[in-house]
Design a protein around this motif. Structure first.
Motif, PDB file in Angstrom:
ATOM      1  N   MET A   1       0.837  -1.179   0.000  1.00  0.00           N
ATOM      2  CA  MET A   1       0.000   0.000   0.000  1.00  0.00           C
ATOM      3  C   MET A   1       0.887   1.248   0.000  1.00  0.00           C
ATOM      4  N   ALA A   2       0.523   2.222  -0.783  1.00  0.00           N
ATOM      5  CA  ALA A   2       1.299   3.456  -0.893  1.00  0.00           C
ATOM      6  C   ALA A   2       1.144   4.292   0.372  1.00  0.00           C
ATOM      7  N   THR A   3       2.196   5.025   0.693  1.00  0.00           N
ATOM      8  CA  THR A   3       2.139   5.892   1.871  1.00  0.00           C
ATOM      9  C   THR A   3       1.626   7.265   1.463  1.00  0.00           C
ATOM     10  N   THR A   4       0.989   7.922   2.397  1.00  0.00           N
ATOM     11  CA  THR A   4       0.488   9.264   2.132  1.00  0.00           C
ATOM     12  C   THR A   4       1.625  10.270   2.304  1.00  0.00           C
ATOM     13  N   SER A   5       1.396  11.473   1.849  1.00  0.00           N
ATOM     14  CA  SER A   5       2.391  12.540   2.015  1.00  0.00           C
ATOM     15  C   SER A   5       2.683  12.777   3.490  1.00  0.00           C
ATOM     16  N   ALA A   6       1.647  12.757   4.306  1.00  0.00           N
ATOM     17  CA  ALA A   6       1.823  12.983   5.748  1.00  0.00           C
ATOM     18  C   ALA A   6       2.670  11.879   6.372  1.00  0.00           C
ATOM     19  N   GLU A   7       2.475  10.643   5.942  1.00  0.00           N
ATOM     20  CA  GLU A   7       3.258   9.523   6.475  1.00  0.00           C
ATOM     21  C   GLU A   7       4.721   9.632   6.055  1.00  0.00           C
ATOM     22  N   ARG A   8       4.950  10.014   4.806  1.00  0.00           N
ATOM     23  CA  ARG A   8       6.338  10.189   4.342  1.00  0.00           C
ATOM     24  C   ARG A   8       7.025  11.326   5.089  1.00  0.00           C
ATOM     25  N   GLN A   9       6.294  12.412   5.311  1.00  0.00           N
ATOM     26  CA  GLN A   9       6.850  13.553   6.046  1.00  0.00           C
ATOM     27  C   GLN A   9       7.175  13.161   7.482  1.00  0.00           C
ATOM     28  N   ARG A  10       6.296  12.432   8.133  1.00  0.00           N
ATOM     29  CA  ARG A  10       6.517  11.971   9.505  1.00  0.00           C
ATOM     30  C   ARG A  10       7.760  11.086   9.587  1.00  0.00           C
ATOM     31  N   ALA A  11       7.912  10.189   8.630  1.00  0.00           N
ATOM     32  CA  ALA A  11       9.078   9.301   8.608  1.00  0.00           C
ATOM     33  C   ALA A  11      10.361  10.100   8.375  1.00  0.00           C
ATOM     34  N   TYR A  12      10.309  11.078   7.479  1.00  0.00           N
ATOM     35  CA  TYR A  12      11.477  11.926   7.211  1.00  0.00           C
ATOM     36  C   TYR A  12      11.892  12.675   8.471  1.00  0.00           C
ATOM     37  N   ARG A  13      10.941  13.267   9.169  1.00  0.00           N
ATOM     38  CA  ARG A  13      11.264  14.020  10.388  1.00  0.00           C
ATOM     39  C   ARG A  13      11.821  13.112  11.466  1.00  0.00           C
ATOM     40  N   ALA A  14      11.314  11.905  11.553  1.00  0.00           N
ATOM     41  CA  ALA A  14      11.838  10.946  12.534  1.00  0.00           C
ATOM     42  C   ALA A  14      13.280  10.586  12.204  1.00  0.00           C
TER      43      ALA A  14
END
Length: 85
Positions: free
Chosen positions: A1-14
């Motif tokens: 399943m593809a990740t949303t923009s918010a999920e990608r941003q959260r992972a990047y910040r982590a």
């Protein structure tokens, strides 16, 4: 399943919080247009990005100040309370 923009941003910040030698912290603040434009000019003149130039500016200023401090003053400086948001 593809990740949303918010999920990608959260992972990047982590990931960024653990990046580099001591992790990184995100700063988000408002400055005057004059200050933002000056930062851009200074960074471009130095051949740096704005974040890199700002980091260098802050660390250089901190070093200048702490070099002139006595041990007691330095200990107090390091123990300053955290700024409230």
């Amino acid at each position: 399943m593809a990740t949303t923009s918010a999920e990608r941003q959260r992972a990047y910040r982590a990931r960024q919080s653990c990046a580099g030698e001591n992790g990184e912290r995100r700063l988000q603040t408002w400055v005057s247009t004059a200050a933002a434009l000056a930062l851009g000019r200074l960074a471009r003149h130095a051949g740096m990005t704005r974040p890199t130039f700002l980091e260098k500016l802050v660390l250089d200023a901190d070093q200048v100040i702490t070099r002139a401090m006595s041990d007691e003053t330095f200990d107090k400086y390091l123990a300053l309370p955290r700024n409230k948001r």
